[in-house]
Design an enzyme around this catalytic site. Sequence first.
Site, PDB file in Angstrom:
ATOM      1  N   GLN A 139     -35.250  86.863 102.519  1.00 15.44           N
ATOM      2  CA  GLN A 139     -35.771  86.129 101.375  1.00 15.44           C
ATOM      3  C   GLN A 139     -37.129  86.680 100.943  1.00 15.44           C
ATOM      4  O   GLN A 139     -37.799  87.371 101.707  1.00 15.44           O
ATOM      5  CB  GLN A 139     -35.872  84.638 101.722  1.00 15.44           C
ATOM      6  CG  GLN A 139     -34.517  84.098 102.173  1.00 15.44           C
ATOM      7  CD  GLN A 139     -34.489  82.601 102.387  1.00 15.44           C
ATOM      8  OE1 GLN A 139     -35.190  81.856 101.737  1.00 15.44           O
ATOM      9  NE2 GLN A 139     -33.643  82.155 103.311  1.00 15.44           N
TER      10      GLN A 139
ATOM     11  N   ALA B  17     -52.014  83.005 107.747  1.00 14.84           N
ATOM     12  CA  ALA B  17     -52.933  84.081 108.139  1.00 14.84           C
ATOM     13  C   ALA B  17     -52.141  85.165 108.866  1.00 14.84           C
ATOM     14  O   ALA B  17     -51.356  84.865 109.770  1.00 14.84           O
ATOM     15  CB  ALA B  17     -54.030  83.528 109.047  1.00 14.84           C
ATOM     16  N   LEU B  18     -52.332  86.414 108.459  1.00 14.75           N
ATOM     17  CA  LEU B  18     -51.612  87.502 109.121  1.00 14.75           C
ATOM     18  C   LEU B  18     -52.244  87.790 110.481  1.00 14.75           C
ATOM     19  O   LEU B  18     -53.456  87.675 110.658  1.00 14.75           O
ATOM     20  CB  LEU B  18     -51.645  88.766 108.264  1.00 14.75           C
ATOM     21  CG  LEU B  18     -50.751  88.804 107.023  1.00 14.75           C
ATOM     22  CD1 LEU B  18     -50.685  90.220 106.470  1.00 14.75           C
ATOM     23  CD2 LEU B  18     -49.340  88.322 107.315  1.00 14.75           C
ATOM     24  N   LEU B  19     -51.414  88.179 111.420  1.00 16.45           N
ATOM     25  CA  LEU B  19     -51.907  88.641 112.721  1.00 16.45           C
ATOM     26  C   LEU B  19     -52.485  90.043 112.557  1.00 16.45           C
ATOM     27  O   LEU B  19     -52.220  90.714 111.553  1.00 16.45           O
ATOM     28  CB  LEU B  19     -50.764  88.644 113.731  1.00 16.45           C
ATOM     29  CG  LEU B  19     -50.242  87.260 114.123  1.00 16.45           C
ATOM     30  CD1 LEU B  19     -48.965  87.387 114.945  1.00 16.45           C
ATOM     31  CD2 LEU B  19     -51.293  86.483 114.908  1.00 16.45           C
TER      32      LEU B  19
ATOM     33  N   ASP C 135     -32.920  78.585 113.912  1.00 17.78           N
ATOM     34  CA  ASP C 135     -32.980  80.013 113.551  1.00 17.78           C
ATOM     35  C   ASP C 135     -33.958  80.809 114.425  1.00 17.78           C
ATOM     36  O   ASP C 135     -34.693  81.638 113.926  1.00 17.78           O
ATOM     37  CB  ASP C 135     -33.384  80.120 112.071  1.00 17.78           C
ATOM     38  CG  ASP C 135     -33.255  81.541 111.531  1.00 17.78           C
ATOM     39  OD1 ASP C 135     -32.320  82.244 111.941  1.00 17.78           O
ATOM     40  OD2 ASP C 135     -34.098  81.948 110.712  1.00 17.78           O
TER      41      ASP C 135
ATOM     42  N   GLU D 222     -42.124  86.938 119.858  1.00 19.58           N
ATOM     43  CA  GLU D 222     -42.971  88.118 120.073  1.00 19.58           C
ATOM     44  C   GLU D 222     -44.097  87.805 121.050  1.00 19.58           C
ATOM     45  O   GLU D 222     -44.477  86.649 121.231  1.00 19.58           O
ATOM     46  CB  GLU D 222     -43.566  88.600 118.741  1.00 19.58           C
ATOM     47  CG  GLU D 222     -42.522  89.153 117.785  1.00 19.58           C
ATOM     48  CD  GLU D 222     -43.131  89.743 116.510  1.00 19.58           C
ATOM     49  OE1 GLU D 222     -44.329  90.084 116.502  1.00 19.58           O
ATOM     50  OE2 GLU D 222     -42.394  89.848 115.511  1.00 19.58           O
TER      51      GLU D 222
END
Length: 399
Positions: A110, A231-233, A299, A304
């Site tokens: 998506q 927020a991106l890692l 899902d 990680e």
Amino acid sequence: SKLAALFEHPLYKVPIPEVTDGDKLFVVNPMEKFSLRSSGSDEWVSNSKAEMVLPTGKTAYDTYPTWLKFHVGINRYELYPRQDPLMPALLKDLATLKIVSSVQKSGGTQLKLIMTFPNYGQALFKPMKQTRDQETPVDFFYFSDFERHNAEIAAFHLDRILDFRRIPPVSGRLVNITQEIRDITTDKKLAKTFFISPAGNVCFYGECSYYCSTEHALCGKPDQLEGSMAALLPDKTLAKRRSWRSPWRRSYHKSKKAEWELNPNYCAQVKETPPYNSGHRLLDLIDMAVLDFLMGNMDRHHYETFEKFGNDTFLLHLDNGRGFGTHSHDEMSILAPLQQCCRMKKSTYLRLRLLATEPYRLSDVLREALAADRLAPVLAEPHLRALDRRLAAVLAAVR
């Protein structure tokens, strides 16, 4: 405030082990100031000529933007601290900072966008696809369901209330499709998918493997669109992450079942398989199953970890958009790891019991946490009430 009282409870004061340099994702020189490259790239560079004492009496750390402070704070034991003074500022930045770039994130089923701020912070934007009160149709397979922006917001707060703190911060945001996506994107493929609908609304659909077509276009009112900003890692070139296939992954097939669905003794073989045969990895996976059950997320095929910490670290609970789809049905199969392995962290169990009591009721504390979001109300009331019912089901399964 029930939420403030919860975070003051002794169960939320248990200290983590002492953090050494080897336990930190990044080790930075506290005397060194960081400055942006003048070239305009999105890299941060150590400024070796920085004055050792900044003229204002601030430390070099004070010169970091909130996203960089968040990255620097990650360690082996937690993604962010419990009493994190940075969190309100980081959530506010995600919701309000000017967007200077919007491009489509590659991969996935998506449409998702990566948005960049003037301070070089970045966020993952998931646009609104359904209204708050739309339930997933009963005939939908879990893998053909839409991802929900409000589920991403609610999952972050739920994860924090459970004291897992394994989901990166997420804030709701109202985005102007024209000014904050169409007019500033450098993504040529994305740019080709904008159009004006018969109702006069600005729409776009991007390119992806399933839901990117004019029939599934995202439309503003006339150009305002809700979405979640996560927020991106840290970039994987700076902090490698390892992706692990969940042992209780579903088959993603319309008629086949996974092995764990057919074999009630499945956990016995998982317990003999690395990394589940030592340490706390299996217990962490059961924590994740409890989180997923509470929000109805079927899902969870992968999780990680940060490679630097090996197997002795927490799991990252990423991609929670398929949670909170149905409030009228409790999917007991999500609890299979707990039911088949018959174990749970004592600390998790004690917190779940606490959240089932009137002064700290789970639905009340989550409702309070979500009330501060820009898109409040984030969840429809039946979803909040379902949490209390599902929490009782988890405690019954443990008993």
